[in-house]
Design an enzyme around this catalytic site. Structure first.
Site, PDB file in Angstrom:
ATOM      1  N   SER A   1       1.598  -1.925  -0.131  1.00  0.00           N
ATOM      2  CA  SER A   1       0.242  -1.459  -0.393  1.00  0.00           C
ATOM      3  C   SER A   1      -0.137  -0.333   0.557  1.00  0.00           C
ATOM      4  O   SER A   1       0.370  -0.248   1.684  1.00  0.00           O
ATOM      5  CB  SER A   1      -0.750  -2.605  -0.243  1.00  0.00           C
ATOM      6  OG  SER A   1      -0.472  -3.630  -1.157  1.00  0.00           O
TER       7      SER A   1
HETATM    8  N1  SAH Z   1       1.806  -7.558   0.847  1.00  0.00           N
HETATM    9  C1  SAH Z   1       2.806  -6.641   0.355  1.00  0.00           C
HETATM   10  C2  SAH Z   1       2.406  -6.044  -0.972  1.00  0.00           C
HETATM   11  C3  SAH Z   1       3.559  -6.010  -1.902  1.00  0.00           C
HETATM   12  S1  SAH Z   1       3.210  -5.663  -3.579  1.00  0.00           S
HETATM   13  C4  SAH Z   1       3.147  -5.604   1.401  1.00  0.00           C
HETATM   14  O1  SAH Z   1       2.439  -5.469   2.399  1.00  0.00           O
HETATM   15  O2  SAH Z   1       4.161  -4.927   1.263  1.00  0.00           O
HETATM   16  C5  SAH Z   1       2.962  -7.281  -4.254  1.00  0.00           C
HETATM   17  C6  SAH Z   1       4.122  -8.230  -4.236  1.00  0.00           C
HETATM   18  O3  SAH Z   1       3.738  -9.397  -4.988  1.00  0.00           O
HETATM   19  C7  SAH Z   1       5.415  -7.732  -4.878  1.00  0.00           C
HETATM   20  O4  SAH Z   1       6.435  -7.779  -3.933  1.00  0.00           O
HETATM   21  C8  SAH Z   1       5.668  -8.709  -6.039  1.00  0.00           C
HETATM   22  O5  SAH Z   1       7.039  -8.995  -6.265  1.00  0.00           O
HETATM   23  C9  SAH Z   1       4.897  -9.950  -5.578  1.00  0.00           C
HETATM   24  N2  SAH Z   1       4.511 -10.888  -6.650  1.00  0.00           N
HETATM   25  C10 SAH Z   1       4.058 -10.626  -7.895  1.00  0.00           C
HETATM   26  N3  SAH Z   1       3.812 -11.771  -8.578  1.00  0.00           N
HETATM   27  C11 SAH Z   1       4.118 -12.801  -7.729  1.00  0.00           C
HETATM   28  C12 SAH Z   1       4.081 -14.218  -7.838  1.00  0.00           C
HETATM   29  N4  SAH Z   1       3.670 -14.831  -8.943  1.00  0.00           N
HETATM   30  N5  SAH Z   1       4.472 -14.954  -6.769  1.00  0.00           N
HETATM   31  C13 SAH Z   1       4.890 -14.364  -5.613  1.00  0.00           C
HETATM   32  N6  SAH Z   1       4.945 -13.009  -5.458  1.00  0.00           N
HETATM   33  C14 SAH Z   1       4.569 -12.231  -6.495  1.00  0.00           C
END
Ligand code: SAH
Length: 216
Positions: free
Chosen positions: A64
Site C-alpha cells: 500500500s
Molecule cells: N499490508 C500490506 C498490503 C498488501 S495488499 C502491505 O503493507 O504490504 C493486500 C494483501 O491482502 C495482498 O497481499 C493479498 O494477497 C491479501 N489478501 C487478499 N485477500 C485475502 C484474504 N482473504 N486473506 C488473507 N489475505 C488476503
C-alpha cells in the site's frame, strides 16, 4: 540489503510529506522513521520505497501507498500491548508498523509466497509477530478476541466472523467496496450486536478474496 544515511534522509522527506497530507500521530510517523521500508521491496526498486506511491510486490499484489498505511494505522488508535489482527500481510511493511507501535501482532496472508517472504524480512528485522498463511475471512479463532482488527485489502462486505473476533470496545478499520474503489470504515464494537460505523473517504485496494488460498 542495507540501511544508510541516504535512505534515512529519504524517510525524513517522506515523513514531512505525510505530515503535510494530514498525518498527525507522532508514534505513527516515528514508525516510518525507524523502519527501513526498502527492505520490503525487491532490491531493484529500493529507490522507490520512500515515494508516496503503491508498488507491485509480486503474486499480483501491491504494497500500500505510505499515506494509506499511515492513515489506516492512525485510525486504529493502537495502544501498547493491544492484540491486533491484520488481514493481508502482503510485503509485511504494515505489520512492522503495527509491531513498532507496541502491539501484539497477528497477520494473515492468502499467498504462500508473500507470507514466506514477509516472514523472512520481519524475522531479519527482529520483529516478534505471528504470521499465518490462510483465509482472512475466517480470522484466527484460536487467538481471538482482538482489541483491533485492520484489513489491508478491499472487502466486498464486512465479514461477520471478524466482527465476532473483535473485543467489546475494539476497533476495526476496513476498506469496504468491490471494484477499484473502497470506502474506509472505522467500526467500533459497542456490545455483542451493537456497532458504530464512521466513514473516512475513498481508497483503492487489491480485493479481499474469499476461499482462495494460493499455495504457490
Ligand atoms: N499490508 C500490506 C498490503 C498488501 S495488499 C502491505 O503493507 O504490504 C493486500 C494483501 O491482502 C495482498 O497481499 C493479498 O494477497 C491479501 N489478501 C487478499 N485477500 C485475502 C484474504 N482473504 N486473506 C488473507 N489475505 C488476503
Amino acid at each position: 540489503m542495507q540501511d544508510s544515511f541516504r535512505y534515512k534522509g529519504m524517510r525524513k522527506r517522506l515523513i514531512k510529506e505525510l505530515r503535510e497530507l494530514g498525518i498527525t500521530d507522532d508514534k505513527v510517523l516515528n514508525a516510518f522513521d525507524v523502519i527501513p521500508r526498502h527492505y520490503f521491496l525487491d532490491n531493484a526498486f529500493a529507490e522507490q520505497a520512500y515515494a508516496n506511491i503503491p508498488f507491485q510486490i509480486g503474486s499480483g499484489q501491491t504494497i500500500s501507498q505510505p499515506y494509506t498505511v499511515a492513515f489506516q494505522t492512525q485510525l486504529l488508535e493502537l495502544k501498547k500491548g493491544e492484540k491486533v489482527l491484520e488481514i493481508g500481510t502482503g510485503s509485511g511493511f504494515q505489520t512492522a508498523v503495527l509491531a513498532e507501535l507496541g502491539g501484539k501482532i497477528y497477520s494473515i496472508e492468502r499467498h504462500r509466497e508473500l507470507h514466506l517472504k514477509a516472514s523472512t524480512i520481519l524475522q531479519h528485522l527482529n520483529y516478534n509477530v505471528r504470521l499465518s498463511f490462510g483465509d482472512g475471512f475466517k480470522g484466527l479463532t484460536t487467538f481471538a478476541p482482538f482489541n483491533k482488527i485492520l484489513i489491508t485489502c478491499g472487502a466486498p462486505f464486512v465479514p461477520d466472523e471478524l466482527l465476532k473476533q473483535l473485543n467489546i470496545g475494539g476497533i476495526m478499520i476496513i476498506p469496504v467496496g468491490e471494484g477499484s474503489k473502497q470506502v474506509m470504515q472505522k467500526i467500533t464494537k459497542l456490545s455483542d450486536d451493537d456497532f458504530e460505523t464512521k466513514e473516512f473517504g475513498h481508497f483503492s485496494f487489491v480485493p479481499m478474496l474469499e476461499k482462495k488460498v494460493n499455495k504457490s
